[in-house]
Scaffold this motif. Structure first.
Motif, short mmCIF file in Angstrom:
data_model
loop_
_atom_site.label_atom_id
_atom_site.label_comp_id
_atom_site.label_asym_id
_atom_site.label_seq_id
_atom_site.Cartn_x
_atom_site.Cartn_y
_atom_site.Cartn_z
N TYR A 290 13.97 -61.85 7.64
CA TYR A 290 12.63 -62.39 7.86
C TYR A 290 12.02 -62.87 6.56
O TYR A 290 11.37 -63.93 6.50
CB TYR A 290 11.74 -61.31 8.50
CG TYR A 290 10.47 -61.86 9.11
CD1 TYR A 290 10.46 -62.33 10.42
CD2 TYR A 290 9.29 -61.92 8.38
CE1 TYR A 290 9.30 -62.85 10.98
CE2 TYR A 290 8.13 -62.42 8.93
CZ TYR A 290 8.13 -62.89 10.23
OH TYR A 290 6.99 -63.41 10.77
N ILE A 542 9.75 -62.96 15.31
CA ILE A 542 11.00 -63.73 15.24
C ILE A 542 11.24 -64.49 16.54
O ILE A 542 11.63 -65.66 16.53
CB ILE A 542 12.19 -62.78 14.94
CG1 ILE A 542 12.13 -62.31 13.49
CG2 ILE A 542 13.52 -63.44 15.25
CD1 ILE A 542 13.18 -61.27 13.14
N ARG A 544 9.23 -65.75 18.65
CA ARG A 544 8.38 -66.91 18.95
C ARG A 544 8.41 -67.96 17.84
O ARG A 544 7.65 -68.91 17.86
CB ARG A 544 6.96 -66.46 19.23
CG ARG A 544 6.10 -66.12 18.05
CD ARG A 544 4.67 -65.87 18.51
NE ARG A 544 3.74 -65.67 17.40
CZ ARG A 544 2.43 -65.48 17.55
NH1 ARG A 544 1.90 -65.48 18.78
NH2 ARG A 544 1.63 -65.30 16.51
N ARG A 545 9.27 -67.75 16.84
CA ARG A 545 9.36 -68.70 15.74
C ARG A 545 10.05 -69.97 16.22
O ARG A 545 11.08 -69.91 16.89
CB ARG A 545 10.14 -68.10 14.57
CG ARG A 545 9.90 -68.81 13.25
CD ARG A 545 10.61 -68.06 12.13
NE ARG A 545 10.36 -68.67 10.85
CZ ARG A 545 9.62 -68.13 9.89
NH1 ARG A 545 9.04 -66.96 10.10
NH2 ARG A 545 9.46 -68.73 8.74
N ALA A 546 9.52 -71.11 15.86
CA ALA A 546 10.09 -72.40 16.28
C ALA A 546 10.00 -73.40 15.12
O ALA A 546 8.91 -73.58 14.55
CB ALA A 546 9.37 -72.94 17.51
N ASN A 548 13.82 -71.79 15.58
CA ASN A 548 14.23 -70.42 15.30
C ASN A 548 15.58 -70.40 14.60
O ASN A 548 16.60 -70.69 15.20
CB ASN A 548 14.30 -69.62 16.61
CG ASN A 548 14.32 -68.12 16.35
OD1 ASN A 548 14.92 -67.65 15.40
ND2 ASN A 548 13.66 -67.37 17.22
#
Length: 633
Positions: A290, A542, A544-546, A548
């Motif tokens: 991360y 993580i 919802r990361r876009a 990804n």
């Protein structure tokens, strides 16, 4: 990142140049770029510099405009630009862009407990030449070390124990008589004697916790502590910060996620403050992955990442790290380790301040060696487990919190059968939080193992790792507080500092930013661990990361560390080294261990009847460290 040292005396006698030279030489790797020394009769302040911020500017010691306050420091003040701006508006003037220069101005700013305004990692010294008062301080979490000794007649300090020792021995050689106070005995080699408490702490926890050290009359300054000294008065220690987990905030998952995703990038931005390139350790675990993703986003394709792995595939995270690095577009490097070589081991031992037996010191040393060849600064994911609760006993405690608790006396704590090992795990679910933490963090919780090996005069019995009382929050908070107070500074951060600085590499830990910590600490436990899944909020972030970049396996794998396969190696690869060292007649450790009992335990481990690889590794490291430093017990 640097190494600092100082010597201040009640009597204003000249301090010879050889004293500074001895301290400087002993910690040259901490600051190979420059040496700065400020000296007056009865006062010496020095610093070896690893030039990272304003590398072309003047090297510390640095002073304020009048020259009254003189400052040196080890570490970085990441928010120095904001502090400098505030001081400039108040009428101060600066002669460099060095972050440490603000330390020479803050004492006259009138700000109360100004250490709390420092966002960084540090151990610093500020000398008031008008009033002859010394101010030492260490950062909140103990990221940077500081060792000291003294009384009302004088005080000495250094970033490394070997530097403190060499500095005092050099001073002792220049004096006709050494005085009668206990710390003055350290001016002669025979004065550096074993501290029995430090020895027992080391054997039971693999490290020596501040304020203890391995030597009598020498102390380590605890985290979040300032030391104040003036001639004629004994040193005064004050705690300026204590981690708090209560009260808990009433906050939704979305709000907490938004706050975290605002705070963490800000922490990374501060930790990227540098006038030289910055790289990153990438272990393949959640915390470092991360962190690297955020750093790569801020730096673009200018980030170099480094991963260390073992040829034993069950101890390697190379594949996961390689996939993430490829997705992020970093300049990725891999370091593959086999069994510990006889060439590397003495170098690792020499890097230690005192005996230190966390087996992950070796891969930390190896990756630091590789990174240090091309960079001065690297980011690391250390501290994430202590912030969120990432170790195995956290989900055990959380999932079993409704079960009745009781103490268990393990009759065979090192037995290797599946039944014995499964029984210990099942009993963990029934242990109170204090006993659970003790079982995981002590090598020998009840003291019977070491007492069976130690000679009678060295059987002090086990010490107890400090643990919060019953009124301080939930068990989850108590475990977090215990790890932040003990394991984090005395094991994890000590390891990272000593192993990285052996290669002139500054390692920064964005998960331990004080603003981020204060925010996360007051989140409810349900946002940190859910259904036995640790670091819940990070995993949601993580997901919802876009776009990804994270491999799907990242969220499914169990936690792995940098630890070596120590049980296997002590039974095979390092067995001959153990026979030639601790088991040899007249070995360095023969003064404290019963040879026959030590051999019996060693052979039982090799035969697979018991599993005590970490214990044997601790004995081996102790023997090698004594040999390397030409010390006897």
């Amino acid at each position: 990142m640097c190494g600092i040292f100082g010597l201040f005396l009640s009597e204003r006698t000249p301090i010879p140049d050889s004293v500074a030279e001895a301290a400087s030489t002993a910690m040259f790797p901490r600051g190979p770029d420059a040496l700065g020394v400020w000296s007056r009769p009865g006062a010496l302040l020095g610093m070896r510099r690893l030039a990272i911020i304003d590398p072309e500017g003047p090297s510390p010691p640095l002073t304020n405009e009048s020259g009254r306050w003189v400052a040196v420091g080890n570490g970085e003040i990441y928010n120095h630009a904001e502090i400098r701006k505030r001081l400039l508006q108040a009428g101060h003037s600066f002669r460099s862009g060095n972050d440490l220069e603000v330390l020479a101005h803050l004492p006259e700013s009138g700000e109360w407990e100004w250490e709390l305004g420092l966002r960084g990692m540090f151990a610093f010294a500020v000398w008031d030449s008008h009033t002859s008062r010394l101010h030492l301080a260490r950062d909140r979490f103990g990221i940077k070390p500081l060792f000291w000794c003294g009384d009302e007649t004088g005080i000495a300090f250094a970033s490394a124990l070997p530097a403190l020792r060499e500095m005092l021995l050099a001073w002792g050689k220049s004096r006709a008589e050494q005085g009668s106070s206990p710390w003055r005995g350290l001016l002669a080699p025979e004065g550096w004697s074993l501290d029995q408490r430090g020895l027992r702490w080391y054997l039971d926890t693999l490290c020596v916790p501040a304020p203890e050290t391995f030597f009598r009359h020498v102390q380590a300054l605890p985290p979040a502590t300032r030391l104040l000294w003036e001639p004629g008065s004994p040193p005064r220690l004050e705690t300026y910060w204590t981690p708090r987990y209560l009260p808990k905030r009433k906050i939704s998952l979305k709000q907490a996620q938004d706050e975290f995703e605002e705070c963490f990038p800000e922490s990374v931005r501060y930790h990227l403050v540098s006038d030289v390139p910055v790289g990153a350790f990438l272990s393949g675990g959640l915390d470092s992955s991360y962190l690297v993703a955020e750093a790569a986003e801020q730096l673009g394709n200018r980030l170099s990442t480094f991963t260390v792995g073992f040829r034993e595939c069950d101890y390697s995270e190379l594949d996961a790290a390689r996939e993430l690095a490829r997705n992020l577009g970093t300049d990725h490097h891999e370091i593959l380790l086999g069994p510990l070589s006889s060439e590397d081991l003495p170098s690792i031992i020499r890097a230690m301040n005192q005996p230190f037996a966390d087996s992950s010191a070796w891969p930390t040393w190896a990756i630091s060696r590789a990174v240090g060849k091309s960079l001065k600064v690297a980011l690391s994911g250390d501290g994430g487990d202590e912030l969120w609760g990432g170790y195995p006993y956290y989900p055990i405690s959380r999932l079993s919190r409704w079960l009745p608790k009781r103490e268990w006396n393990e009759r065979e704590p090192f037995a290797t059968s599946i039944l014995s090992r499964s029984g210990r795990v099942l009993r963990d679910c029934l242990r109170p939080a204090r006993a659970l933490h003790s079982r995981w963090r002590h090598l020998d919780p009840n003291g019977r193992f070491w007492d069976s090996l130690l000679l009678p005069e060295h059987r002090l019995g086990p010490f107890e790792i400090p643990f919060p009382n019953e009124t301080e929050g939930s068990d989850h908070e108590k475990l977090l507080a215990a790890d932040v107070a003990f394991y984090l500074p005395h094991d994890l951060l000590e390891k990272v500092d000593t192993m990285s600085m052996a290669h002139s590499l500054e390692v920064r830990v964005p998960w331990l930013d004080p603003i981020l910590f204060e925010r996360i600490a007051h989140f409810p436990p349900s946002l940190k661990i859910s259904g036995g899944i640790t670091k819940w909020l990070v995993r949601r972030s993580i997901a919802r990361r876009a776009p990804n970049p994270f491999p799907p396996s990242l969220l499914q794998r169990d936690k792995h560390g940098f630890a070596i396969p120590v049980h296997r190696w002590m039974a095979r690869d390092l067995a001959e080294r153990f026979r030639e060292g601790p088991l040899a007649e007249g070995s360095r450790v023969s003064a404290i261990f019963a040879p026959r009992e030590l051999r019996r335990v060693f052979e039982a481990h090799r035969a697979g009847r018991i599993r005590v690889g970490h214990h044997l590794w601790a004995v081996l490291v102790l023997d090698l460290w004594l040999r390397e430093n030409r010390l006897a017990l």
